[in-house]
Write a protein that holds these residues in place. Structure first.
Motif, PDB file in Angstrom:
ATOM      1  N   SER A   1       0.834  -1.206   0.000  1.00  0.00           N
ATOM      2  CA  SER A   1       0.000   0.000   0.000  1.00  0.00           C
ATOM      3  C   SER A   1       0.867   1.253   0.000  1.00  0.00           C
ATOM      4  CB  SER A   1      -0.940   0.004   1.204  1.00  0.00           C
ATOM      5  OG  SER A   1      -0.213  -0.080   2.419  1.00  0.00           O
ATOM      6  N   GLU A   2       2.042   1.163   0.657  1.00  0.00           N
ATOM      7  CA  GLU A   2       2.960   2.299   0.678  1.00  0.00           C
ATOM      8  C   GLU A   2       3.500   2.595  -0.713  1.00  0.00           C
ATOM      9  OE1 GLU A   2       2.457   0.681   4.622  1.00  0.00           O
ATOM     10  OE2 GLU A   2       3.117  -0.272   2.760  1.00  0.00           O
ATOM     11  N   GLU A   3       3.819   1.538  -1.467  1.00  0.00           N
ATOM     12  CA  GLU A   3       4.314   1.730  -2.839  1.00  0.00           C
ATOM     13  C   GLU A   3       3.239   2.351  -3.713  1.00  0.00           C
ATOM     14  OE1 GLU A   3       7.565  -1.674  -3.907  1.00  0.00           O
ATOM     15  OE2 GLU A   3       5.543  -2.383  -3.419  1.00  0.00           O
ATOM     16  N   ARG A   4       2.035   1.867  -3.583  1.00  0.00           N
ATOM     17  CA  ARG A   4       0.953   2.425  -4.400  1.00  0.00           C
ATOM     18  C   ARG A   4       0.709   3.884  -4.057  1.00  0.00           C
ATOM     19  NH1 ARG A   4      -1.483  -2.721  -3.366  1.00  0.00           N
ATOM     20  NH2 ARG A   4      -2.884  -1.812  -1.799  1.00  0.00           N
ATOM     21  N   ASP A   5       0.756   4.207  -2.767  1.00  0.00           N
ATOM     22  CA  ASP A   5       0.521   5.588  -2.358  1.00  0.00           C
ATOM     23  C   ASP A   5       1.647   6.496  -2.823  1.00  0.00           C
ATOM     24  OD1 ASP A   5      -0.952   7.623  -0.718  1.00  0.00           O
ATOM     25  OD2 ASP A   5       0.945   7.634   0.370  1.00  0.00           O
ATOM     26  N   THR A   6       2.872   6.007  -2.744  1.00  0.00           N
ATOM     27  CA  THR A   6       4.029   6.822  -3.126  1.00  0.00           C
ATOM     28  C   THR A   6       4.140   6.991  -4.632  1.00  0.00           C
ATOM     29  OG1 THR A   6       5.256   6.100  -1.168  1.00  0.00           O
ATOM     30  CG2 THR A   6       6.542   7.019  -2.988  1.00  0.00           C
ATOM     31  N   LEU A   7       3.948   5.907  -5.363  1.00  0.00           N
ATOM     32  CA  LEU A   7       4.207   5.915  -6.799  1.00  0.00           C
ATOM     33  C   LEU A   7       2.995   6.265  -7.656  1.00  0.00           C
ATOM     34  CD1 LEU A   7       6.394   2.674  -7.003  1.00  0.00           C
ATOM     35  CD2 LEU A   7       7.210   5.036  -7.039  1.00  0.00           C
ATOM     36  N   LEU A   8       1.800   6.030  -7.144  1.00  0.00           N
ATOM     37  CA  LEU A   8       0.611   6.134  -7.998  1.00  0.00           C
ATOM     38  C   LEU A   8      -0.422   7.143  -7.509  1.00  0.00           C
ATOM     39  CD1 LEU A   8       0.148   2.301  -8.593  1.00  0.00           C
ATOM     40  CD2 LEU A   8       1.116   3.965 -10.193  1.00  0.00           C
ATOM     41  N   LYS A   9      -0.092   7.900  -6.504  1.00  0.00           N
ATOM     42  CA  LYS A   9      -1.037   8.863  -5.947  1.00  0.00           C
ATOM     43  C   LYS A   9      -1.541   9.828  -7.016  1.00  0.00           C
ATOM     44  CE  LYS A   9      -1.444  12.417  -2.351  1.00  0.00           C
ATOM     45  NZ  LYS A   9      -0.715  13.142  -1.290  1.00  0.00           N
ATOM     46  N   GLY A  10      -2.851   9.998  -7.057  1.00  0.00           N
ATOM     47  CA  GLY A  10      -3.454  10.961  -7.965  1.00  0.00           C
ATOM     48  C   GLY A  10      -3.598  10.503  -9.403  1.00  0.00           C
TER      49      GLY A  10
END
Length: 472
Positions: free
Chosen positions: A144-153
């Motif tokens: 979830s951290e990777e998705r939030d960091t890399l794919l936010k917005g």
């Protein structure tokens, strides 16, 4: 899992440990191609399947010039893997009956988990080759951290969250319940959520769907023609199915081959001349980078994907219009009217593509109302939205919301659109300057996850900046 004696080649479990991973891969590929040959897939002698020259995992490469319109291979329908062709088809019919319209992908997923754990499965050589779960790296497997960091917005993070919630619900309330009712068929190994999740990714990344209403003689996965179906057929698309060999072909937006569906078999046909040494590429359709990453685990480098898009949420348009127009009571009335007209619904988005705003009819109708004066809006509502009967198309048939035509819009429209773009830009994660630098340097130091996420972010920013520029 031991292989049936008729295969004549070893599975990975039978291979001595001293053999390299490359040799194991070659054995698996040879076994699969022999399986295809025995089932009369009729692969053209002008192509070969290999890893060395493929852009990702396996791929098909041309060994002799091929003209457009030539059949590269065929897949007889009995060897498509679906609930109907599975070795437990009789049980899956019961699952389909019990689940009814809510079955979705579950019968196919049940077929896959069974066949995958069945050492005697007739699809054993296919399932030994694909899926390669070590290479199947969809964002659902990221932290979830990777998705939030890399794919936010970008929209990917939200789509994955929805998928995971639905996946767990379907597994617990449908798939697992059914398997526990048939423990004589589904071993404990089948009753694993982690395996189920991997099979969902397998279906997302590899399956094909036959377009509704075009069950024969129609283009298959990625033909881009799904929207041609009549409105009454909407939502009636058949469930996906696995198509051995066709799913080995990699994707680019500018493809050179396409799968077509026919009465007895599915054919992969070249769509243009392909030169010796070129890779054969299928297409998954007019798919934006965010959907490629979400569904298939990769994205294309800007500007290769001419189908790339970015969403502008309805909420962002509402906020921009409120800031621009003021008059809260009048704006509330406009928003209520638009919702009653089935326009501008919360949770939905407008789509910005390489040529401009693709959902132009909806956006035009909404912007017209949002910028109306009180008098204009009163007249508009009295005529139930029909006060502007004339066409909004330009004389040349193009949309006034194309990048070429946007500079000619009323300044109020442009201010709203520009504000929307700026808000969307601010919501995309990552550092824009670092992303631009990484693209310029060739992103050689990035992991595949970071690189594909970069492609999504960078492409979306380019489109949004283009909208801002057009509005100046």
């Amino acid at each position: 899992m031991a292989a049936p004696g008729k295969r004549g080649l070893e599975t990975a479990e039978d291979v001595p440990a001293k053999l390299s991973a490359l040799n194991v891969a070659k054995i698996k590929l040879s076994s699969f191609l022999q399986w295809c040959k025995e089932r009369k897939f009729n692969v053209s002698p002008k192509v070969c399947v290999e890893r060395e020259r493929a852009c990702a995992q396996y791929g098909m490469v041309v060994t002799e010039d091929i003209p457009g319109g030539e059949v590269l291979f065929c897949i007889p329908r009995p060897f498509l893997l679906s609930p109907e062709t599975s070795t437990i088809a009789h049980i899956l019919q019961q699952a389909q009956k019990e689940m009814g319209d809510e079955a979705g992908w579950v019968p196919l997923l049940l077929a896959l988990v069974y066949e995958y754990n069945n050492s005697q499965s007739p699809w054993r050589p296919y399932l030994d080759l694909v899926p390669d779960f070590s290479q199947l790296d969809l964002p659902m497997f990221w932290t979830s951290e990777e998705r939030d960091t890399l794919l936010k917005g970008t929209g990917v993070e939200e789509a994955v969250t929805r998928d995971l919630t639905m996946m767990e619900t379907d597994f617990n309330t449908k798939a697992l319940t059914f398997m526990q009712q048939h423990t004589d068929t589904f071993s404990p190994a089948c009753q694993s959520f982690e395996l189920y999740k991997k099979m969902v990714a397998f279906v997302m990344a590899y399956s094909f769907t036959e377009p509704a209403g075009k069950a024969r003689g129609a283009d298959g996965k990625g033909d881009g023609n799904e929207e041609d179906s009549d409105d009454e057929n909407e939502g009636s698309s058949p469930p996906p199915m696995m198509v051995p060999l066709a799913d080995i072909l990699n994707h680019v937006a500018k493809n050179n081959a396409q799968l077509t569906f026919h009465e007895e078999a599915l054919l992969m046909v070249s769509t243009r001349n392909i030169k010796k040494g070129e890779e054969v590429f299928n297409t998954y359709g007019e798919v934006a980078n965010k959907h490629l990453l979400h569904m298939y685990g990769f994205a294309e480098r800007y500007p290769a994907n001419h189908y790339d898009t970015v969403d502008i949420p309805v909420s962002v348009v509402t906020s921009a219009a409120q800031s621009e127009m003021g008059e809260p009571e009048l704006m509330a009335a406009k928003l209520n009217f638009l919702q009653e007209q089935d326009l501008h619904q919360e949770g939905e988005s407008y789509v910005l593509g390489m040529e401009g705003i693709l959902t132009d009819d909806e956006m035009q109708a909404v912007l017209k109302v949002l910028v109306m004066s009180a008098e204009e809006f009163k007249e508009h509502t009295e005529k139930e939205g029909w006060s502007d009967a004339e066409s909004d198309e330009n004389d040349d048939g193009s949309s006034p919301l194309s990048f070429e035509k946007i500079p000619n819009l009323h300044s109020c429209w442009k201010r709203i659109l520009s504000r929307c773009a700026e808000v969307c830009l601010s919501q995309i994660g990552g550092d824009e300057k670092k992303d631009t630098s990484a693209m310029e340097s060739g992103e050689t130091q990035l992991s595949s996850r970071a690189r594909y996420a970069l492609y999504v972010r960078y492409g979306q920013r380019k489109l949004l900046h283009k909208l801002v520029q057009a509005c100046r």
